[in-house]
Design an enzyme around this catalytic site. Structure first.
Site, short mmCIF file in Angstrom:
data_model
loop_
_atom_site.label_atom_id
_atom_site.label_comp_id
_atom_site.label_asym_id
_atom_site.label_seq_id
_atom_site.Cartn_x
_atom_site.Cartn_y
_atom_site.Cartn_z
N ASP A 69 80.07 78.22 -2.12
CA ASP A 69 79.88 77.81 -3.56
C ASP A 69 80.88 78.23 -4.51
O ASP A 69 80.90 79.55 -4.58
CB ASP A 69 78.28 77.78 -4.18
N GLU A 153 82.81 72.51 -0.87
CA GLU A 153 82.50 71.06 -1.55
C GLU A 153 83.78 70.34 -1.87
O GLU A 153 84.83 71.12 -1.93
CB GLU A 153 81.97 71.24 -3.03
N CYS A 220 66.98 71.16 -3.70
CA CYS A 220 66.10 72.42 -2.98
C CYS A 220 66.80 72.43 -1.35
O CYS A 220 66.49 71.52 -0.69
CB CYS A 220 64.85 72.17 -3.08
N CYS A 223 63.22 71.99 0.85
CA CYS A 223 62.42 70.75 0.91
C CYS A 223 63.37 69.36 0.86
O CYS A 223 63.12 68.37 0.95
CB CYS A 223 61.18 70.69 0.02
N CYS A 239 62.20 75.12 -7.31
CA CYS A 239 61.78 73.90 -7.13
C CYS A 239 60.64 73.38 -7.75
O CYS A 239 59.46 74.00 -7.78
CB CYS A 239 61.59 73.76 -5.53
N CYS A 244 56.33 72.56 -2.81
CA CYS A 244 57.21 73.54 -2.44
C CYS A 244 57.25 74.80 -3.16
O CYS A 244 56.98 75.82 -2.54
CB CYS A 244 58.83 72.93 -2.43
N ASP A 251 73.35 79.72 -6.97
CA ASP A 251 74.43 79.71 -6.53
C ASP A 251 74.09 79.92 -4.82
O ASP A 251 74.87 78.83 -4.22
CB ASP A 251 75.50 80.31 -6.93
#
Length: 290
Positions: A69, A153, A220, A223, A239, A244, A251
């Site tokens: 990231d 990304e 998240c 989940c 979350c 959860c 990050d």
């Protein structure tokens, strides 16, 4: 090319004849071509060499993967919980550059003193650029040496750093804030890291995969629940799914989502240049396949 000593050599270049230069590193291969360039008051000669190296068929540590990231607060955060960052400009250089900019604004265009000021600013920014390149190269070498798959990304940094000033008829909004974000993105060297990873991966057999970037910071990892409220701050992720309640560094959570998406793309056999067309689109509400 002839070596004159441990640090010095000379090369015979077309139209220039013999040019003396200082080695910055061993050449390590047969010279194919040379390029002469001028940067910040200095001349450089770059040699393209054939080192006879071939990309391995596979990575030495198969089945290893990492998500990366890229951020504006911390340059690089991985799904393994590693943080990579460093300042590229010192406090003294920042003050000197600001003073040079003020001096430049008062000087007459085309004057000798103005050219000297521009050259002094270029020398500072050249050092900053060199530090950024060194950081990206070392970080890339570390990541590809330990992982057979590196997921990033798919960010269009050129579009992301475009000016928001607009035109006279249609002026932009939040121009100052956008300018600050653009400077932060460019300072962290997002695109330069991507190039460094692609280059370093040729020597280890690592696959560099780019994944669809939407909702990686809001989803998240545990989940798959997606909402803007999950990211409470720049660093805190909690979350909001009642079943959860997963907590993590924001990050690191995003990097884990990037890793999972990269492994999915790799498993489908996609080339990883953009969003995979071999997967079902995810729901905007949950991030799960619909």
């Amino acid at each position: 090319m002839e070596r004159l000593g441990h640090k010095w050599g000379r090369a015979k270049l077309p139209k220039l004849g013999w040019v003396r230069f200082r080695f910055s590193r061993p050449l390590g291969g047969q010279i194919r071509s040379a390029t002469v360039s001028f940067k910040a008051g200095r001349w450089f000669v770059s040699f393209l060499v054939d080192d006879q190296a071939a990309t391995p068929d596979g990575h030495a540590m198969a089945n290893t993967a990492v998500g990366v990231d890229r951020g504006v607060r911390t340059a690089v955060v991985t799904s393994d919980g590693e943080f990579f960052d460093r300042p590229f400009i010192t406090a003294g250089e920042r003050v000197r550059c600001r003073r040079l900019q003020q001096r430049l604004a008062r000087q007459k265009k085309g004057s000798t003193n103005r050219r000297k000021t521009i050259m002094a600013m270029a020398q500072i920014m050249s050092r900053v650029s060199n530090r950024r390149g060194d950081f990206c190269a070392k970080t890339a070498a570390h990541l590809v040496s330990k992982n057979a798959l590196v997921a990033l990304e798919d960010l269009r940094t050129r579009n992301m750093t475009a000016s928001a000033s607009g035109t006279v008829d249609a002026p932009g909004v939040n121009v100052v804030q956008k300018q600050g974000l653009n400077q932060a993105i460019l300072d962290k060297g997002w695109h330069r890291l991507e190039l460094a990873l692609t280059n370093a991966a040729r020597y280890t057999g690592t696959r560099v995969v780019k994944v669809y970037p939407a909702y990686t910071s809001q989803r998240c990892h545990a989940c798959g629940f997606v909402t803007e409220g999950n990211r409470e701050s720049q660093a805190v992720f909690v979350c909001k799914n009642p079943g959860c309640g997963n907590t993590d560094h924001a990050d690191v959570n995003a990097a884990k989502n990037i890793k999972a998406a990269g492994q999915a793309v790799s498993a489908c056999g996609d080339l990883g240049t953009g969003r995979s067309v071999k997967q079902e689109p995810g729901s905007r509400a949950t991030g799960q396949a619909t």
